[in-house]
Design a protein around this motif. Structure first.
Motif, PDB file in Angstrom:
ATOM      1  N   LYS A 126       0.740  -1.519  -0.483  1.00  0.00           N
ATOM      2  CA  LYS A 126       0.097   0.187   0.257  1.00  0.00           C
ATOM      3  C   LYS A 126       0.859   1.288  -0.340  1.00  0.00           C
ATOM      4  CE  LYS A 126      -4.363  -2.412   0.297  1.00  0.00           C
ATOM      5  NZ  LYS A 126      -5.337  -1.667  -0.847  1.00  0.00           N
ATOM      6  N   LEU A 127       1.895   1.219   1.168  1.00  0.00           N
ATOM      7  CA  LEU A 127       2.914   2.485   0.807  1.00  0.00           C
ATOM      8  C   LEU A 127       3.412   2.658  -0.835  1.00  0.00           C
ATOM      9  CD1 LEU A 127       5.020   1.675   4.056  1.00  0.00           C
ATOM     10  CD2 LEU A 127       3.917   3.478   4.026  1.00  0.00           C
ATOM     11  N   ASP A 128       4.078   1.214  -1.035  1.00  0.00           N
ATOM     12  CA  ASP A 128       4.414   1.313  -3.063  1.00  0.00           C
ATOM     13  C   ASP A 128       3.893   2.202  -3.726  1.00  0.00           C
ATOM     14  OD1 ASP A 128       6.865   0.917  -4.892  1.00  0.00           O
ATOM     15  OD2 ASP A 128       5.267  -0.485  -5.341  1.00  0.00           O
ATOM     16  N   ALA A 129       2.145   1.759  -3.903  1.00  0.00           N
ATOM     17  CA  ALA A 129       1.194   2.607  -3.917  1.00  0.00           C
ATOM     18  C   ALA A 129       0.895   3.503  -4.047  1.00  0.00           C
ATOM     19  CB  ALA A 129      -0.002   1.854  -3.612  1.00  0.00           C
ATOM     20  N   ALA A 142       2.743   8.883   6.317  1.00  0.00           N
ATOM     21  CA  ALA A 142       1.191   7.828   6.637  1.00  0.00           C
ATOM     22  C   ALA A 142       2.180   7.326   7.820  1.00  0.00           C
ATOM     23  CB  ALA A 142       1.045   6.878   5.102  1.00  0.00           C
ATOM     24  N   MET A 143       3.128   6.786   7.334  1.00  0.00           N
ATOM     25  CA  MET A 143       4.198   5.791   8.250  1.00  0.00           C
ATOM     26  C   MET A 143       4.078   6.516   9.515  1.00  0.00           C
ATOM     27  SD  MET A 143       4.938   2.713   7.576  1.00  0.00           S
ATOM     28  CE  MET A 143       6.095   2.403   8.485  1.00  0.00           C
ATOM     29  N   MET A 144       4.154   7.812   9.646  1.00  0.00           N
ATOM     30  CA  MET A 144       4.447   8.911  11.400  1.00  0.00           C
ATOM     31  C   MET A 144       2.827   8.583  11.646  1.00  0.00           C
ATOM     32  SD  MET A 144       7.116  11.414   9.944  1.00  0.00           S
ATOM     33  CE  MET A 144       6.799  12.686  11.616  1.00  0.00           C
ATOM     34  N   GLN A 145       2.052   8.481  10.583  1.00  0.00           N
ATOM     35  CA  GLN A 145       0.509   8.596  11.612  1.00  0.00           C
ATOM     36  C   GLN A 145      -0.066   6.899  12.107  1.00  0.00           C
ATOM     37  OE1 GLN A 145      -1.902   9.953   7.726  1.00  0.00           O
ATOM     38  NE2 GLN A 145      -2.322  11.706   9.312  1.00  0.00           N
ATOM     39  N   ILE A 146       0.467   6.298  11.446  1.00  0.00           N
ATOM     40  CA  ILE A 146       0.603   4.771  11.960  1.00  0.00           C
ATOM     41  C   ILE A 146       1.335   3.649  13.171  1.00  0.00           C
ATOM     42  CG2 ILE A 146       0.677   2.191  11.604  1.00  0.00           C
ATOM     43  CD1 ILE A 146      -0.073   3.513   8.310  1.00  0.00           C
ATOM     44  N   LEU A 147       2.661   4.648  12.589  1.00  0.00           N
ATOM     45  CA  LEU A 147       4.075   4.268  13.433  1.00  0.00           C
ATOM     46  C   LEU A 147       4.418   5.417  14.637  1.00  0.00           C
ATOM     47  CD1 LEU A 147       5.661   1.483  11.674  1.00  0.00           C
ATOM     48  CD2 LEU A 147       3.991   0.705  13.634  1.00  0.00           C
ATOM     49  N   GLY A 148       4.049   6.494  14.149  1.00  0.00           N
ATOM     50  CA  GLY A 148       4.863   7.737  14.930  1.00  0.00           C
ATOM     51  C   GLY A 148       6.230   8.106  14.396  1.00  0.00           C
ATOM     52  N   ALA A 183      11.772   5.789   9.582  1.00  0.00           N
ATOM     53  CA  ALA A 183      12.805   5.521   9.988  1.00  0.00           C
ATOM     54  C   ALA A 183      12.694   4.055   9.138  1.00  0.00           C
ATOM     55  CB  ALA A 183      13.672   5.418  11.305  1.00  0.00           C
ATOM     56  N   LEU A 184      11.708   3.356   8.942  1.00  0.00           N
ATOM     57  CA  LEU A 184      11.227   1.901   8.714  1.00  0.00           C
ATOM     58  C   LEU A 184      11.255   1.928   7.329  1.00  0.00           C
ATOM     59  CD1 LEU A 184       8.854   0.788  11.342  1.00  0.00           C
ATOM     60  CD2 LEU A 184      11.510  -0.076  11.774  1.00  0.00           C
ATOM     61  N   LEU A 185      10.709   2.651   6.396  1.00  0.00           N
ATOM     62  CA  LEU A 185      10.418   3.600   5.177  1.00  0.00           C
ATOM     63  C   LEU A 185      11.334   2.684   4.406  1.00  0.00           C
ATOM     64  CD1 LEU A 185       8.851   6.313   4.615  1.00  0.00           C
ATOM     65  CD2 LEU A 185       7.962   3.874   4.350  1.00  0.00           C
TER      66      LEU A 185
END
Length: 66
Positions: free
Chosen positions: A37-40, A50-56, A61-63
């Motif tokens: 989904k992130l790739d899309a 989006a990642m910051m909203q999900i995991l802070g 940094a995990l991307l």
């Protein structure tokens, strides 16, 4: 991943992921769905947000690992 699903609702909505269903996935399937989904999203700014909203803050940094 259950905690992330509970707290990252807006991020999951942005990615088109049902947070309740996502929280029931196993870890490897959850990571796979999240990466797909992130790739899309296309652009790095959208993915980071989006990642910051999900995991802070650590989410962005995990991307590179996805």
């Amino acid at each position: 991943m259950q905690r992330a699903a509970a707290e990252g609702g807006e991020g999951f909505e942005r990615l088109g992921i049902n947070a309740r269903e996502f929280s029931q996935l196993g870890a490897d399937k959850a990571v796979s769905v999240l990466a797909e989904k992130l790739d899309a999203l296309g652009n790095a700014g959208e993915r980071n947000s989006a990642m910051m909203q999900i995991l802070g803050r650590s989410g962005a940094a995990l991307l590179p690992t996805l």
